[in-house]
Design an enzyme around this catalytic site. Sequence first.
Site, PDB file in Angstrom:
ATOM      1  N   CYS A  77       5.263   1.448  -9.056  1.00  0.00           N
ATOM      2  CA  CYS A  77       5.439   2.820  -9.524  1.00  0.00           C
ATOM      3  C   CYS A  77       5.758   3.749  -8.351  1.00  0.00           C
ATOM      4  O   CYS A  77       6.492   4.718  -8.490  1.00  0.00           O
ATOM      5  CB  CYS A  77       4.179   3.313 -10.233  1.00  0.00           C
ATOM      6  SG  CYS A  77       3.909   2.496 -11.814  1.00  0.00           S
TER       7      CYS A  77
ATOM      8  N   CYS B 147      15.681   6.095   5.911  1.00  0.00           N
ATOM      9  CA  CYS B 147      15.348   5.920   4.493  1.00  0.00           C
ATOM     10  C   CYS B 147      13.926   6.452   4.289  1.00  0.00           C
ATOM     11  O   CYS B 147      13.421   7.193   5.117  1.00  0.00           O
ATOM     12  CB  CYS B 147      15.474   4.460   4.075  1.00  0.00           C
ATOM     13  SG  CYS B 147      14.307   3.379   4.886  1.00  0.00           S
TER      14      CYS B 147
END
Lengths: 113, 491
Positions: free
Chosen positions: B232, B444
């Site tokens: 998640c 990132c």
Amino acid sequence: MAEAEKSEAQDVITLKVEFTGGLEMLFSNIKEHKLSLPAKDEQDKATTVNYLVDYLCKKVMKDRRKELFVQDGTVRPGILVLINDADWELEGEGSYELQPEDNILFVSTLHGG
Amino acid sequence: MADIDNLVENLRREISICEDQLKSLKAQLAATESRKPPTKNGELPHSPESAPESADSKVSQWPLLSEEYERYGRQLIMPEVGLKGQLHLKGSSILIIGIGGLGCPAVAYLAGAGVGTIGLCDGDYVERSNLHRQILHNTYKIGISKVDSAIDYLKALNPNVTYCTDTPASRYLISDTCVLLGKPLVSASALQTNGQLNVFNFPARPVGDLTGGPCYRCMFPKPPPPESVLTCGEGGILGPVVGVMGVLQALEAIKLIASGNIHCRLTDQGYSDGERVSDDSQAPQGLIFSAYSSTPFRSFKMRRRRGNCAACSSHAIITRESLRSGSMDYAQFCGAISPISALSTDERVSAEEYAAIERSKGVNLSRNKSSGYGHILIDTRDKVQFELCSLKDSINVPYAEISASDASPHGVEELEEQEEHEKEADWLQMIRKMPSDAPIYVVCRLGNDSQLAVRKLKELGLDESGTRQIRDIKGGLKAWRDKVDHNFPNY
């Protein structure tokens, strides 16, 4: 002429192929694909789900990460294949012979919670 | 004759209720004692809720407490539950593994419905990013254990229920344990906008009995490759999506328990579970939820037990002994993504080093390529994350696009496709138009994809045969926030 067209139509199976659980990401983010496959393969045998998987890899999947869909010649672990809303194991798995208007759903299992 | 039968039945019922109450009180006592320093002998610590009941030591003529008739009134009048179902619920115990987005709503409804004993199992602590979906926890609970936070909430919701705690484990371990203990498993999962729900091992017939319900291993004998598993935290999750799945889990559990069919206990005569269901029409159903689909709820026919299943077949290799001895290594079985270190040290810069470079030279904007100075900063996160927050003048090229670009010529069988792939990807054309001597930095979220992206950019020849530097920012934007800019959003 009309007859020739008719017999050609019979040589094709139309299917609804769906991807969910995030797998659609590998298929241009399109969840539902209407496909027309030949009814017979090169060996003149009825087209199977295995054929479909191969076809999806070669003709439909733009993403180059094929290993996220197939591994060792079959759908990778963690992907559930449903043939007309039944686990494909109940239908003969990859050797199931496709029927016109079949609904094949590929679901990636989820692990979140 | 009928009167005597009735009397016998009533007495049996009352005894069973008293036994349940006794069991519940004992469990409460044990739980309380384990939390407090030992009290003086003979002083039973009893909770105020049970006081009125124990004061009235006469056997009540009603099987439930008066408080319970009121509390469960709206479900008691439903034929699916009724008094019998409520007593089943009260006498049952459920272990909730994971008190997150699924566990929170599930356990709230189960405690509310009056499941007598609830075990809670989670090794995590409450974080702010949990709160949009993990509805038992709140802002004041951040940093405390999820188990403690949940018990707090649940005690207030229904003090009649006993709550116990334990430690965490994974899906295969949970399924194997349920098979070995002969317990059904109500399993769910959720990610992004999707959810899945299955009841495994129901009916919970003994290992080797092919008429039992399939277990998790029957459906997924091999674990998915770890790189295909999204959490998640990585993929995101909508609160109501995981909420709906947790509530459905609670519903399935209530259906199982209230029906009374759950009792598959090992007796001297083997397992007994009432009627044997073996015809195909009653094959267990699984559910797939897809919030944004035109058919959000789809149920499907699950497979049967696998003849060679490692857990539930006659060829099973997983036993109580192997579980107890710890010889089964579940983490190894499922594999793990080891922290990526794809690059050498001179291919990487720390967040602080990058901050210094950025201050002294600045970033090349694609429009301002004539400047010839500075560098190019590529952010490889998804577009949505990039739009959420990004470093000044960074260019967004999602890692999926980078990894999908192919430097090598295609095989002959792909001739047809080659034409459309022949044209280089837009992002690659854009970078090629920028000064070829400008160093490239890649960033990132956490510093994994950025390393793989550096590899790929080099493969694509962007390093100009080694004359141009391509490096990644170690630890990604998380490191940037921790080390350089504390105001950078933490999502």
